[in-house]
Motif scaffolding. Structure first.
Motif, PDB file in Angstrom:
ATOM      1  N   ALA A  34       0.863  -1.710  -0.120  1.00 52.98           N
ATOM      2  CA  ALA A  34       0.083   0.213   0.243  1.00 52.98           C
ATOM      3  C   ALA A  34       0.961   1.334  -0.335  1.00 52.98           C
ATOM      4  O   ALA A  34       0.382   2.721  -0.785  1.00 52.98           O
ATOM      5  CB  ALA A  34      -0.808  -0.001   0.685  1.00 52.98           C
ATOM      6  N   SER A  35       2.357   1.017   0.460  1.00 54.47           N
ATOM      7  CA  SER A  35       2.653   2.578   0.772  1.00 54.47           C
ATOM      8  C   SER A  35       3.816   2.429  -0.401  1.00 54.47           C
ATOM      9  O   SER A  35       4.280   3.835  -0.685  1.00 54.47           O
ATOM     10  CB  SER A  35       3.528   2.647   1.704  1.00 54.47           C
ATOM     11  N   GLU A  36       4.318   1.351  -0.889  1.00 53.69           N
ATOM     12  CA  GLU A  36       5.169   1.530  -1.577  1.00 53.69           C
ATOM     13  C   GLU A  36       4.651   0.963  -3.112  1.00 53.69           C
ATOM     14  O   GLU A  36       4.976   1.682  -4.562  1.00 53.69           O
ATOM     15  CB  GLU A  36       6.101   0.165  -1.858  1.00 53.69           C
ATOM     16  N   ILE A  37       3.903  -0.146  -3.568  1.00 55.86           N
ATOM     17  CA  ILE A  37       3.134  -0.124  -5.357  1.00 55.86           C
ATOM     18  C   ILE A  37       2.245   0.439  -5.341  1.00 55.86           C
ATOM     19  O   ILE A  37       2.399   1.156  -6.561  1.00 55.86           O
ATOM     20  CB  ILE A  37       3.374  -1.423  -4.904  1.00 55.86           C
ATOM     21  N   ALA A  38       1.241   0.585  -4.446  1.00 52.97           N
ATOM     22  CA  ALA A  38      -0.189   1.588  -4.754  1.00 52.97           C
ATOM     23  C   ALA A  38       0.394   2.912  -5.016  1.00 52.97           C
ATOM     24  O   ALA A  38      -0.178   3.102  -6.116  1.00 52.97           O
ATOM     25  CB  ALA A  38      -0.562   1.105  -3.842  1.00 52.97           C
ATOM     26  N   THR A  67      -4.323  -3.813  -3.294  1.00 56.19           N
ATOM     27  CA  THR A  67      -5.160  -2.932  -1.969  1.00 56.19           C
ATOM     28  C   THR A  67      -6.141  -1.188  -2.873  1.00 56.19           C
ATOM     29  O   THR A  67      -6.492  -0.052  -1.351  1.00 56.19           O
ATOM     30  CB  THR A  67      -3.908  -2.411  -1.429  1.00 56.19           C
ATOM     31  N   GLY A  68      -5.801  -1.675  -3.573  1.00 51.57           N
ATOM     32  CA  GLY A  68      -8.031  -0.824  -4.196  1.00 51.57           C
ATOM     33  C   GLY A  68      -6.680   0.550  -4.666  1.00 51.57           C
ATOM     34  O   GLY A  68      -7.681   1.709  -4.925  1.00 51.57           O
ATOM     35  N   ALA A  69      -5.936   0.366  -5.374  1.00 50.72           N
ATOM     36  CA  ALA A  69      -4.758   1.801  -5.733  1.00 50.72           C
ATOM     37  C   ALA A  69      -5.418   2.016  -7.119  1.00 50.72           C
ATOM     38  O   ALA A  69      -5.420   3.377  -7.576  1.00 50.72           O
ATOM     39  CB  ALA A  69      -3.569   1.620  -6.266  1.00 50.72           C
ATOM     40  N   ALA A  70      -5.765   1.317  -8.517  1.00 50.15           N
ATOM     41  CA  ALA A  70      -6.723   1.458  -9.126  1.00 50.15           C
ATOM     42  C   ALA A  70      -7.958   2.431  -8.971  1.00 50.15           C
ATOM     43  O   ALA A  70      -8.076   3.108 -10.192  1.00 50.15           O
ATOM     44  CB  ALA A  70      -6.614   0.244 -10.008  1.00 50.15           C
ATOM     45  N   SER A  71      -8.625   1.720  -8.199  1.00 47.86           N
ATOM     46  CA  SER A  71      -9.714   2.473  -8.208  1.00 47.86           C
ATOM     47  C   SER A  71      -9.898   3.582  -6.852  1.00 47.86           C
ATOM     48  O   SER A  71     -10.732   4.808  -8.123  1.00 47.86           O
ATOM     49  CB  SER A  71     -10.974   1.108  -7.496  1.00 47.86           C
TER      50      SER A  71
END
Length: 305
Positions: A34-38, A67-71
């Motif tokens: 969540a902190s690095e890739i998203a 973790t919902g980055a695209a959304s």
């Protein structure tokens, strides 16, 4: 002493030992993701959505939602869109689904105006034919006739070339590549083992000044570019020894473009501002054994699709 890369970075970007594993079930890895890739996924999709000027979707399917980055990127651009997000490790607002077991994930009814699969294909235990068949199935069974499918992959040579191999298979199956490609033939970057294709955008993510990624924007149909003078810039500018060079890709292949500093002119001065990802028309260049040479009479203009 340099800081040791995180487990998620080592597992997905380094030795890639986590690829294919349900790593988001591990609380620490989920936080690291969540902190690095998203944030990098968000930066990539924000650029893709803006640069392609996609129409506002009514319904969106987020495959391999993580973790919902695209959304998050979709909501930021189209707040009213209905989003169905699925992943094999569910989370808040994310349904459980293994995309390799069924084309239609449980809970994903109807068709969608936009399908996004970010950092998904390279983590599936499928060969290139299998990945291409999966994407083809998504477009056939889940995508609206005028809908768009966006694929995003890491900008590693292996993963980028993998996406390009999938691209060629999808074109052969009848799908249309809206971007980044300007033609619908075999990818010229695959001709040499060392070549690959990726985009870079300025972004503040994990202390980085830019985010690199590979991507495809697909539709069921489209009109191919027929202008052999139009190219997309596929490298950063290379300035050295009184000259400017960069690689471009278009209907006539992947070429090296060069202009000597002494040949700078009002017609070609746009080359001084060129950036990776730009689409340009190159008129009046001389064909050389190693590519195109722009002289004082060459005319460079920016193309907006």
């Amino acid at each position: 002493m340099p800081k040791r890369p995180s487990r998620i970075h080592r597992g997905l970007v380094g030795e890639r030992a986590l690829v294919g594993a349900a790593y988001l079930a591990d609380a620490q890895l989920r936080r690291e993701y969540a902190s690095e890739i998203a944030p990098r996924t968000v930066a990539a999709l924000e650029w893709i959505f803006a640069s392609a000027a996609l129409p506002a979707p009514r319904r969106v399917l987020d495959l391999g939602a993580g973790t919902g980055a695209a959304s998050q990127a979709v909501r930021a651009r189209w707040p009213s869109a209905e989003i169905v997000a699925v992943d094999k490790v569910p989370g808040p607002g994310i349904l459980r689904a293994d995309v390799t077991r069924a084309l239609r994930p449980p809970g994903a009814t109807g068709r969608f105006d936009l399908i996004v699969a970010a950092h998904l294909l390279n983590e599936l235990a499928l060969d290139m034919d299998g990945r291409a068949r999966l994407v083809q199935g998504w477009c056939r069974e889940l995508l609206e006739e005028q809908g768009t499918c966006v694929l995003v992959e890491p900008a590693l040579r292996e993963t980028s070339r993998g996406l390009l191999s999938v691209r060629d298979r999808l074109i052969a199956a009848g799908l249309f590549v809206l971007a980044p490609c300007l033609w619908q033939g075999p990818c010229p970057a695959l001709a040499r083992e060392r070549d690959f294709c990726h985009m870079s955008v300025a972004a503040i993510a994990q202390g980085r000044s830019r985010v690199d990624f590979s991507y495809l924007i697909l539709r069921k149909q489209g009109t191919p570019n027929a202008d052999n003078s139009v190219f997309r810039v596929v490298s950063d500018p290379m300035k050295d020894k009184g000259r400017l060079r960069f690689h471009v890709c278009g209907p006539v292949g992947r070429l090296l473009v060069m202009r000597l500093d002494r040949d700078r002119s009002p017609g070609n001065q746009l080359l001084d501002e060129i950036e990776r990802g730009a689409v340009v028309s190159i008129q009046g260049a001389t064909v050389q054994p190693d590519g195109l040479r722009c002289g004082r009479d060459s005319v460079i203009t920016t193309i907006v699709f």
